[in-house]
Design an enzyme around this catalytic site. Structure first.
Site, short mmCIF file in Angstrom:
data_model
loop_
_atom_site.label_atom_id
_atom_site.label_comp_id
_atom_site.label_asym_id
_atom_site.label_seq_id
_atom_site.Cartn_x
_atom_site.Cartn_y
_atom_site.Cartn_z
N GLY A 152 0.83 -1.20 0.00
CA GLY A 152 0.00 0.00 0.00
C GLY A 152 0.86 1.24 0.00
N GLY B 231 2.02 4.66 2.16
CA GLY B 231 2.07 5.28 3.47
C GLY B 231 1.92 6.78 3.38
N SER B 232 2.47 7.47 4.39
CA SER B 232 2.33 8.92 4.43
C SER B 232 2.98 9.59 3.23
CB SER B 232 2.95 9.46 5.73
OG SER B 232 2.31 8.89 6.84
N TYR B 233 4.22 9.17 2.90
CA TYR B 233 4.95 9.83 1.81
C TYR B 233 5.58 8.83 0.85
CZ TYR B 233 4.51 14.17 4.40
OH TYR B 233 4.03 15.27 5.05
N ARG C 256 5.63 4.42 -0.92
CA ARG C 256 5.02 3.13 -1.18
C ARG C 256 5.62 2.08 -0.25
NH1 ARG C 256 5.79 0.87 -7.16
NH2 ARG C 256 7.95 1.18 -6.46
N CYS C 257 4.76 1.19 0.24
CA CYS C 257 5.21 0.09 1.09
C CYS C 257 5.19 -1.20 0.28
CB CYS C 257 4.31 -0.06 2.32
SG CYS C 257 4.44 1.32 3.47
N LYS D 86 9.65 0.78 3.23
CA LYS D 86 8.94 1.97 2.78
C LYS D 86 9.85 2.68 1.78
CE LYS D 86 6.52 4.34 5.74
NZ LYS D 86 6.14 5.28 6.81
N ASP E 42 -0.05 11.29 14.93
CA ASP E 42 -0.93 10.81 13.85
C ASP E 42 -1.42 9.41 14.18
OD1 ASP E 42 -2.36 10.98 11.51
OD2 ASP E 42 -0.73 10.28 10.25
#
Length: 443
Positions: free
Chosen positions: A15, A17-19, A21-22, A37, A141
Protein backbone atom coordinates in the site's frame (compact mmCIF):
# COMPACT_ATOMS: atom_id res chain seq x y z
CA UNK A 1 29.06 -3.05 5.02
CA UNK A 2 25.89 -1.06 4.25
CA UNK A 3 22.96 -2.92 2.73
CA UNK A 4 22.04 -2.60 -0.91
CA UNK A 5 18.76 -2.78 -2.77
CA UNK A 6 20.03 -5.96 -4.45
CA UNK A 7 20.16 -7.70 -1.07
CA UNK A 8 16.35 -7.86 -1.01
CA UNK A 9 13.72 -9.38 -3.27
CA UNK A 10 10.47 -7.45 -3.79
CA UNK A 11 7.44 -9.74 -3.43
CA UNK A 12 4.51 -7.38 -3.94
CA UNK A 13 3.19 -3.94 -3.05
CA UNK A 14 1.21 -3.58 0.19
CA UNK A 15 0.00 0.00 0.00
CA UNK A 16 0.89 3.64 0.26
CA UNK A 17 2.07 5.28 3.47
CA UNK A 18 2.33 8.92 4.43
CA UNK A 19 4.95 9.83 1.81
CA UNK A 20 5.78 6.63 -0.04
CA UNK A 21 5.02 3.13 -1.18
CA UNK A 22 5.21 0.09 1.09
CA UNK A 23 6.36 -3.24 -0.36
CA UNK A 24 6.68 -6.72 1.04
CA UNK A 25 10.24 -8.01 0.57
CA UNK A 26 12.40 -11.04 1.33
CA UNK A 27 15.94 -10.76 2.62
CA UNK A 28 18.06 -12.97 0.40
CA UNK A 29 20.62 -13.83 3.06
CA UNK A 30 18.21 -15.70 5.34
CA UNK A 31 14.80 -15.55 3.61
CA UNK A 32 13.28 -13.37 6.34
CA UNK A 33 10.08 -11.60 5.29
CA UNK A 34 10.22 -7.85 5.88
CA UNK A 35 8.69 -4.68 4.49
CA UNK A 36 10.27 -1.51 3.28
CA UNK A 37 8.94 1.97 2.78
CA UNK A 38 10.15 3.42 -0.52
CA UNK A 39 10.46 7.21 -0.33
CA UNK A 40 11.46 9.59 -3.13
CA UNK A 41 13.19 12.32 -1.16
CA UNK A 42 14.17 14.17 -4.37
CA UNK A 43 10.65 15.58 -4.70
CA UNK A 44 10.38 16.52 -1.03
CA UNK A 45 10.63 19.97 0.45
CA UNK A 46 13.16 20.70 3.14
CA UNK A 47 10.46 20.39 5.81
CA UNK A 48 9.42 16.99 4.47
CA UNK A 49 13.04 15.84 4.38
CA UNK A 50 13.41 16.92 7.98
CA UNK A 51 10.32 14.91 8.91
CA UNK A 52 11.73 11.91 7.04
CA UNK A 53 15.03 12.09 8.92
CA UNK A 54 13.02 12.41 12.12
CA UNK A 55 11.10 9.20 11.38
CA UNK A 56 14.25 7.22 10.59
CA UNK A 57 15.99 8.40 13.75
CA UNK A 58 12.90 7.62 15.82
CA UNK A 59 12.58 4.13 14.40
CA UNK A 60 16.21 3.44 15.28
CA UNK A 61 15.74 4.64 18.87
CA UNK A 62 12.31 3.25 19.69
CA UNK A 63 12.64 -0.41 20.61
CA UNK A 64 9.52 -1.92 22.09
CA UNK A 65 7.45 -5.08 21.45
CA UNK A 66 4.45 -2.92 20.51
CA UNK A 67 6.31 -0.60 18.13
CA UNK A 68 7.17 -1.65 14.57
CA UNK A 69 10.81 -2.80 14.59
CA UNK A 70 13.37 -0.97 12.49
CA UNK A 71 15.93 -3.13 10.66
CA UNK A 72 17.87 -1.06 8.16
CA UNK A 73 17.91 1.87 5.76
CA UNK A 74 19.18 1.98 2.19
CA UNK A 75 19.96 5.24 0.37
CA UNK A 76 19.85 5.15 -3.42
CA UNK A 77 21.40 8.51 -4.25
CA UNK A 78 21.19 7.89 -7.99
CA UNK A 79 17.40 7.68 -7.89
CA UNK A 80 17.05 9.94 -4.81
CA UNK A 81 15.19 7.14 -3.06
CA UNK A 82 15.34 6.09 0.58
CA UNK A 83 14.30 2.57 1.64
CA UNK A 84 13.40 2.03 5.29
CA UNK A 85 13.42 -1.70 6.09
CA UNK A 86 11.01 -2.59 8.89
CA UNK A 87 9.20 -5.48 10.53
CA UNK A 88 6.45 -7.12 8.47
CA UNK A 89 3.06 -7.23 10.23
CA UNK A 90 1.07 -9.90 8.44
CA UNK A 91 -2.11 -9.20 10.44
CA UNK A 92 -2.73 -5.97 8.54
CA UNK A 93 -3.83 -2.77 10.25
CA UNK A 94 -6.74 -1.81 12.49
CA UNK A 95 -8.39 0.12 9.65
CA UNK A 96 -8.90 -3.14 7.75
CA UNK A 97 -10.22 -4.80 10.93
CA UNK A 98 -12.78 -2.01 11.36
CA UNK A 99 -13.75 -2.18 7.68
CA UNK A 100 -14.32 -5.93 7.95
CA UNK A 101 -16.48 -5.47 11.06
CA UNK A 102 -18.54 -2.80 9.28
CA UNK A 103 -18.96 -4.98 6.20
CA UNK A 104 -19.95 -8.05 8.23
CA UNK A 105 -22.07 -5.94 10.61
CA UNK A 106 -20.34 -7.54 13.55
CA UNK A 107 -18.86 -5.73 16.54
CA UNK A 108 -15.41 -6.56 17.85
CA UNK A 109 -15.06 -8.43 21.12
CA UNK A 110 -14.38 -6.27 24.19
CA UNK A 111 -11.43 -8.50 25.09
CA UNK A 112 -9.76 -7.58 21.78
CA UNK A 113 -10.45 -3.85 22.33
CA UNK A 114 -8.93 -4.02 25.83
CA UNK A 115 -5.84 -5.81 24.51
CA UNK A 116 -5.40 -3.15 21.82
CA UNK A 117 -5.79 -0.46 24.48
CA UNK A 118 -3.21 -2.12 26.74
CA UNK A 119 -0.57 -2.65 24.06
CA UNK A 120 -1.06 0.77 22.44
CA UNK A 121 -0.81 2.48 25.82
CA UNK A 122 2.41 0.60 26.56
CA UNK A 123 3.75 1.75 23.18
CA UNK A 124 2.78 5.35 23.96
CA UNK A 125 4.40 5.03 27.37
CA UNK A 126 7.65 4.15 25.61
CA UNK A 127 7.18 7.21 23.37
CA UNK A 128 6.22 9.59 26.18
CA UNK A 129 8.92 8.49 28.63
CA UNK A 130 11.30 11.23 29.80
CA UNK A 131 14.53 9.26 29.87
CA UNK A 132 17.55 8.72 27.63
CA UNK A 133 18.43 12.39 27.57
CA UNK A 134 14.98 13.63 28.53
CA UNK A 135 13.34 13.16 25.14
CA UNK A 136 9.59 12.77 24.73
CA UNK A 137 8.20 11.49 21.44
CA UNK A 138 4.72 12.50 20.30
CA UNK A 139 3.25 10.32 17.59
CA UNK A 140 0.79 13.05 16.42
CA UNK A 141 -0.93 10.81 13.85
CA UNK A 142 -2.39 7.98 15.88
CA UNK A 143 -5.15 6.34 13.81
CA UNK A 144 -6.26 2.79 12.86
CA UNK A 145 -4.27 2.82 9.60
CA UNK A 146 -1.05 3.40 11.56
CA UNK A 147 -1.62 0.56 14.03
CA UNK A 148 -0.58 -2.86 12.75
CA UNK A 149 -1.09 -6.45 13.90
CA UNK A 150 1.34 -9.33 13.78
CA UNK A 151 0.45 -12.99 13.19
CA UNK A 152 -0.70 -13.33 16.83
CA UNK A 153 -2.77 -10.12 16.67
CA UNK A 154 -0.34 -8.19 18.85
CA UNK A 155 -0.42 -4.44 18.30
CA UNK A 156 2.46 -2.66 16.57
CA UNK A 157 2.46 1.14 16.46
CA UNK A 158 4.08 2.48 13.31
CA UNK A 159 4.33 5.32 10.79
CA UNK A 160 6.13 7.98 12.82
CA UNK A 161 6.38 10.25 9.80
CA UNK A 162 4.60 13.05 11.64
CA UNK A 163 6.24 12.52 15.02
CA UNK A 164 8.43 15.12 16.62
CA UNK A 165 10.83 14.99 19.54
CA UNK A 166 10.21 17.36 22.44
CA UNK A 167 13.01 18.28 24.83
CA UNK A 168 12.59 19.24 28.48
CA UNK A 169 12.98 22.89 27.67
CA UNK A 170 10.24 22.70 25.01
CA UNK A 171 7.01 21.39 26.45
CA UNK A 172 4.83 21.66 23.38
CA UNK A 173 4.86 21.20 19.62
CA UNK A 174 2.86 23.65 17.56
CA UNK A 175 2.86 22.17 14.07
CA UNK A 176 -0.65 21.57 12.70
CA UNK A 177 -0.48 17.98 11.41
CA UNK A 178 -2.51 14.82 11.78
CA UNK A 179 -5.68 13.16 10.52
CA UNK A 180 -8.79 15.39 10.95
CA UNK A 181 -11.07 12.73 12.49
CA UNK A 182 -8.58 12.13 15.31
CA UNK A 183 -7.39 15.68 15.90
CA UNK A 184 -7.77 16.99 19.43
CA UNK A 185 -9.66 20.20 20.35
CA UNK A 186 -6.35 21.98 20.98
CA UNK A 187 -5.22 21.12 17.45
CA UNK A 188 -8.50 22.38 16.00
CA UNK A 189 -8.02 25.60 17.95
CA UNK A 190 -4.40 25.88 16.74
CA UNK A 191 -3.12 25.47 20.30
CA UNK A 192 -0.07 23.57 21.53
CA UNK A 193 0.14 19.81 21.02
CA UNK A 194 1.26 17.68 23.97
CA UNK A 195 1.16 14.12 25.28
CA UNK A 196 -2.55 14.44 26.12
CA UNK A 197 -3.25 15.07 22.43
CA UNK A 198 -2.02 11.54 21.71
CA UNK A 199 -4.39 10.36 24.47
CA UNK A 200 -7.29 12.07 22.66
CA UNK A 201 -6.36 10.29 19.43
CA UNK A 202 -6.12 7.00 21.35
CA UNK A 203 -9.64 7.59 22.69
CA UNK A 204 -10.93 8.26 19.17
CA UNK A 205 -9.27 5.07 17.91
CA UNK A 206 -10.73 2.93 20.72
CA UNK A 207 -14.14 4.52 20.19
CA UNK A 208 -14.01 3.57 16.51
CA UNK A 209 -13.00 0.00 17.39
CA UNK A 210 -16.18 -0.27 19.47
CA UNK A 211 -18.66 1.73 17.37
CA UNK A 212 -17.04 0.96 13.96
CA UNK A 213 -17.13 4.70 13.26
CA UNK A 214 -15.28 7.76 14.64
CA UNK A 215 -16.86 9.69 17.52
CA UNK A 216 -17.00 12.86 15.40
CA UNK A 217 -18.03 12.85 11.74
CA UNK A 218 -18.94 15.65 9.33
CA UNK A 219 -19.12 16.49 5.62
CA UNK A 220 -16.32 19.06 5.76
CA UNK A 221 -13.45 19.99 8.01
CA UNK A 222 -15.10 23.17 9.32
CA UNK A 223 -18.14 21.26 10.53
CA UNK A 224 -15.87 18.56 11.95
CA UNK A 225 -13.83 21.14 13.86
CA UNK A 226 -17.03 22.55 15.38
CA UNK A 227 -18.18 19.11 16.53
CA UNK A 228 -14.79 18.32 18.05
CA UNK A 229 -14.71 21.64 19.93
CA UNK A 230 -18.24 20.92 21.20
CA UNK A 231 -17.10 17.50 22.41
CA UNK A 232 -20.44 15.69 22.21
CA UNK A 233 -20.59 12.09 21.08
CA UNK A 234 -22.83 9.08 21.55
CA UNK A 235 -22.07 6.29 23.99
CA UNK A 236 -20.30 3.26 22.58
CA UNK A 237 -22.69 0.33 21.94
CA UNK A 238 -24.22 -1.04 25.14
CA UNK A 239 -22.69 -4.47 24.52
CA UNK A 240 -19.49 -2.93 25.93
CA UNK A 241 -19.02 -2.45 29.67
CA UNK A 242 -19.56 0.82 31.53
CA UNK A 243 -15.92 0.71 32.65
CA UNK A 244 -14.68 0.77 29.06
CA UNK A 245 -17.13 3.53 28.14
CA UNK A 246 -16.06 5.65 31.13
CA UNK A 247 -12.36 5.29 30.31
CA UNK A 248 -12.87 6.28 26.65
CA UNK A 249 -15.04 9.22 27.78
CA UNK A 250 -12.21 10.42 30.04
CA UNK A 251 -9.77 10.24 27.13
CA UNK A 252 -12.14 12.38 25.04
CA UNK A 253 -12.39 15.17 27.62
CA UNK A 254 -12.22 18.63 26.04
CA UNK A 255 -9.77 19.78 28.72
CA UNK A 256 -6.44 18.09 28.12
CA UNK A 257 -5.49 18.26 31.81
CA UNK A 258 -8.57 16.17 32.65
CA UNK A 259 -7.52 13.36 30.31
CA UNK A 260 -5.68 10.43 31.92
CA UNK A 261 -1.97 9.95 31.35
CA UNK A 262 -0.58 6.69 30.01
CA UNK A 263 0.34 5.69 33.58
CA UNK A 264 -3.22 6.32 34.81
CA UNK A 265 -4.65 4.27 31.93
CA UNK A 266 -2.31 1.37 32.72
CA UNK A 267 -3.36 1.53 36.38
CA UNK A 268 -7.03 1.11 35.47
CA UNK A 269 -8.56 -2.06 37.03
CA UNK A 270 -10.10 -2.70 33.62
CA UNK A 271 -6.75 -3.74 32.10
CA UNK A 272 -4.61 -4.41 35.19
CA UNK A 273 -4.35 -8.15 34.45
CA UNK A 274 -3.49 -7.52 30.80
CA UNK A 275 -0.79 -5.02 31.76
CA UNK A 276 0.80 -7.50 34.17
CA UNK A 277 0.73 -10.20 31.49
CA UNK A 278 2.32 -7.92 28.87
CA UNK A 279 5.06 -6.83 31.25
CA UNK A 280 5.81 -10.45 32.12
CA UNK A 281 6.04 -11.38 28.43
CA UNK A 282 8.33 -8.41 27.73
CA UNK A 283 10.67 -9.47 30.51
CA UNK A 284 10.72 -13.02 29.14
CA UNK A 285 11.64 -11.65 25.69
CA UNK A 286 14.50 -9.63 27.16
CA UNK A 287 15.71 -12.71 29.02
CA UNK A 288 15.72 -14.77 25.84
CA UNK A 289 17.61 -12.05 23.95
CA UNK A 290 20.30 -11.82 26.62
CA UNK A 291 20.54 -15.61 26.90
CA UNK A 292 19.73 -15.52 30.62
CA UNK A 293 16.79 -17.21 32.31
CA UNK A 294 13.85 -14.87 32.66
CA UNK A 295 13.99 -14.42 36.42
CA UNK A 296 12.63 -11.32 37.97
CA UNK A 297 14.68 -9.65 40.69
CA UNK A 298 13.06 -9.33 44.08
CA UNK A 299 13.14 -5.58 43.74
CA UNK A 300 11.29 -5.66 40.41
CA UNK A 301 8.03 -3.68 40.54
CA UNK A 302 6.51 -6.27 38.24
CA UNK A 303 7.36 -9.07 40.68
CA UNK A 304 5.93 -7.00 43.51
CA UNK A 305 2.77 -6.52 41.52
CA UNK A 306 2.57 -10.25 40.80
CA UNK A 307 3.04 -11.03 44.47
CA UNK A 308 0.33 -8.54 45.31
CA UNK A 309 -1.96 -10.23 42.80
CA UNK A 310 -1.15 -13.60 44.38
CA UNK A 311 -1.95 -12.30 47.85
CA UNK A 312 -5.20 -10.84 46.57
CA UNK A 313 -6.12 -14.20 45.04
CA UNK A 314 -5.32 -15.95 48.32
CA UNK A 315 -7.46 -13.44 50.21
CA UNK A 316 -10.30 -14.04 47.76
CA UNK A 317 -9.97 -17.80 48.22
CA UNK A 318 -10.10 -17.41 52.00
CA UNK A 319 -13.14 -15.15 51.69
CA UNK A 320 -14.83 -17.72 49.45
CA UNK A 321 -14.08 -20.50 51.94
CA UNK A 322 -15.49 -18.37 54.77
CA UNK A 323 -18.63 -17.74 52.72
CA UNK A 324 -18.95 -21.48 52.09
CA UNK A 325 -18.72 -22.15 55.84
CA UNK A 326 -21.39 -19.52 56.51
CA UNK A 327 -23.64 -21.04 53.85
CA UNK A 328 -23.20 -24.52 55.35
CA UNK A 329 -24.04 -23.15 58.82
CA UNK A 330 -27.16 -21.49 57.43
CA UNK A 331 -28.14 -24.74 55.75
CA UNK A 332 -27.84 -26.59 59.07
CA UNK A 333 -29.93 -23.91 60.77
CA UNK A 334 -32.57 -24.24 58.06
CA UNK A 335 -32.72 -28.02 58.63
CA UNK A 336 -33.22 -27.44 62.36
CA UNK A 337 -35.92 -24.86 61.69
CA UNK A 338 -37.61 -27.27 59.30
CA UNK A 339 -37.72 -30.00 61.96
CA UNK A 340 -39.08 -27.50 64.51
CA UNK A 341 -41.71 -26.42 62.01
CA UNK A 342 -42.73 -30.04 61.48
CA UNK A 343 -43.03 -30.56 65.25
CA UNK A 344 -45.12 -27.40 65.60
CA UNK A 345 -47.33 -28.53 62.76
CA UNK A 346 -47.87 -31.93 64.43
CA UNK A 347 -48.75 -30.24 67.74
CA UNK A 348 -51.10 -27.85 65.99
CA UNK A 349 -52.87 -30.71 64.21
CA UNK A 350 -53.15 -32.57 67.52
CA UNK A 351 -54.63 -29.49 69.21
CA UNK A 352 -57.11 -29.02 66.38
CA UNK A 353 -58.17 -32.67 66.67
CA UNK A 354 -58.62 -32.35 70.45
CA UNK A 355 -60.64 -29.16 70.04
CA UNK A 356 -62.87 -30.84 67.48
CA UNK A 357 -63.52 -33.74 69.85
CA UNK A 358 -64.16 -31.34 72.73
CA UNK A 359 -66.58 -29.33 70.61
CA UNK A 360 -68.54 -32.44 69.62
CA UNK A 361 -68.62 -33.62 73.25
CA UNK A 362 -69.96 -30.30 74.51
CA UNK A 363 -72.62 -30.12 71.82
CA UNK A 364 -73.75 -33.64 72.76
CA UNK A 365 -73.88 -32.65 76.42
CA UNK A 366 -76.02 -29.59 75.62
CA UNK A 367 -78.36 -31.64 73.46
CA UNK A 368 -78.85 -34.20 76.34
CA UNK A 369 -80.18 -31.51 78.73
CA UNK A 370 -78.57 -31.86 82.17
CA UNK A 371 -80.54 -31.21 85.32
CA UNK A 372 -81.36 -27.59 85.86
CA UNK A 373 -81.03 -25.68 89.09
CA UNK A 374 -84.34 -24.33 90.22
CA UNK A 375 -84.76 -20.81 91.54
CA UNK A 376 -84.75 -20.29 95.26
CA UNK A 377 -88.41 -19.18 95.31
CA UNK A 378 -89.42 -22.55 93.93
CA UNK A 379 -87.61 -24.32 96.76
CA UNK A 380 -89.76 -22.84 99.56
CA UNK A 381 -91.37 -25.31 101.80
CA UNK A 382 -94.95 -26.01 100.83
CA UNK A 383 -97.66 -25.84 103.51
CA UNK A 384 -99.80 -28.97 103.51
CA UNK A 385 -103.16 -29.21 105.20
CA UNK A 386 -104.58 -32.57 105.55
CA UNK A 387 -107.29 -32.98 103.09
CA UNK A 388 -107.88 -31.27 99.84
CA UNK A 389 -108.49 -27.55 99.83
CA UNK A 390 -108.90 -24.84 97.26
CA UNK A 391 -105.81 -23.02 98.47
CA UNK A 392 -103.61 -26.07 98.24
CA UNK A 393 -104.88 -26.95 94.77
CA UNK A 394 -104.28 -23.43 93.42
CA UNK A 395 -100.81 -23.27 94.93
CA UNK A 396 -99.86 -26.60 93.31
CA UNK A 397 -101.02 -25.48 89.86
CA UNK A 398 -99.21 -22.17 90.17
CA UNK A 399 -95.99 -23.94 91.22
CA UNK A 400 -96.06 -26.27 88.23
CA UNK A 401 -96.65 -23.34 85.82
CA UNK A 402 -93.83 -21.35 87.41
CA UNK A 403 -91.42 -24.28 87.18
CA UNK A 404 -92.19 -24.84 83.49
CA UNK A 405 -91.60 -21.18 82.64
CA UNK A 406 -88.36 -21.06 84.65
CA UNK A 407 -87.07 -24.20 82.95
CA UNK A 408 -87.88 -22.77 79.52
CA UNK A 409 -86.06 -19.52 80.27
CA UNK A 410 -83.07 -21.42 81.65
CA UNK A 411 -82.97 -23.64 78.56
CA UNK A 412 -83.01 -20.58 76.30
CA UNK A 413 -80.14 -19.04 78.25
CA UNK A 414 -78.15 -22.28 78.04
CA UNK A 415 -78.89 -22.58 74.32
CA UNK A 416 -77.70 -19.00 73.76
CA UNK A 417 -74.55 -19.69 75.78
CA UNK A 418 -73.96 -22.87 73.76
CA UNK A 419 -74.31 -20.90 70.54
CA UNK A 420 -71.76 -18.35 71.79
CA UNK A 421 -69.37 -21.14 72.74
CA UNK A 422 -69.82 -22.79 69.38
CA UNK A 423 -69.04 -19.48 67.69
CA UNK A 424 -65.95 -19.05 69.90
CA UNK A 425 -64.81 -22.58 69.08
CA UNK A 426 -65.28 -21.86 65.38
CA UNK A 427 -63.13 -18.74 65.72
CA UNK A 428 -60.47 -20.74 67.58
CA UNK A 429 -60.56 -23.38 64.85
CA UNK A 430 -60.09 -20.74 62.14
CA UNK A 431 -57.21 -19.23 64.13
CA UNK A 432 -55.44 -22.58 64.40
CA UNK A 433 -56.00 -23.27 60.72
CA UNK A 434 -54.32 -19.92 59.95
CA UNK A 435 -51.42 -20.77 62.29
CA UNK A 436 -51.09 -24.15 60.64
CA UNK A 437 -50.80 -22.53 57.20
CA UNK A 438 -48.19 -20.10 58.56
CA UNK A 439 -46.18 -22.98 60.00
CA UNK A 440 -46.38 -24.78 56.66
CA UNK A 441 -45.18 -21.59 54.96
CA UNK A 442 -42.03 -21.64 57.11
CA UNK A 443 -40.99 -24.81 55.34
Amino acid sequence: MPSRVEDYEVLHSIGTGSYGRCQKIRRKSDGKILVWKELDYGSMTEVEKQMLVSEVNLLRELKHPNIVSYYDRIIDRTNTTLYIVMEYCEGGDLASVISKGTKDRQYLEEEFVLRVMTQLTLALKECHRRSDGGHTVLHRDLKPANVFLDSKHNVKLGDFGLARILNHDTSFAKTFVGTPYYMSPEQMSCLSYNEKSDIWSLGCLLYELCALMPPFTAFNQKELAGKIREGRFRRIPYRYSDGLNDLITRMLNLKDYHRPSVEEILESPLIADLVAEEQRRNLERRGRRSGEPSKLPDSSPVLSELKLKERQLQDREQALRAREDILEQKERELCIRERLAEDKLARAESLMKNYSLLKEHRLLCLAGGPELDLPSSAMKKKVHFHGESKENTARSENSESYLAKSKCRDLKKRLHAAQLRAQALADIEKNYQLKSRQILGMR
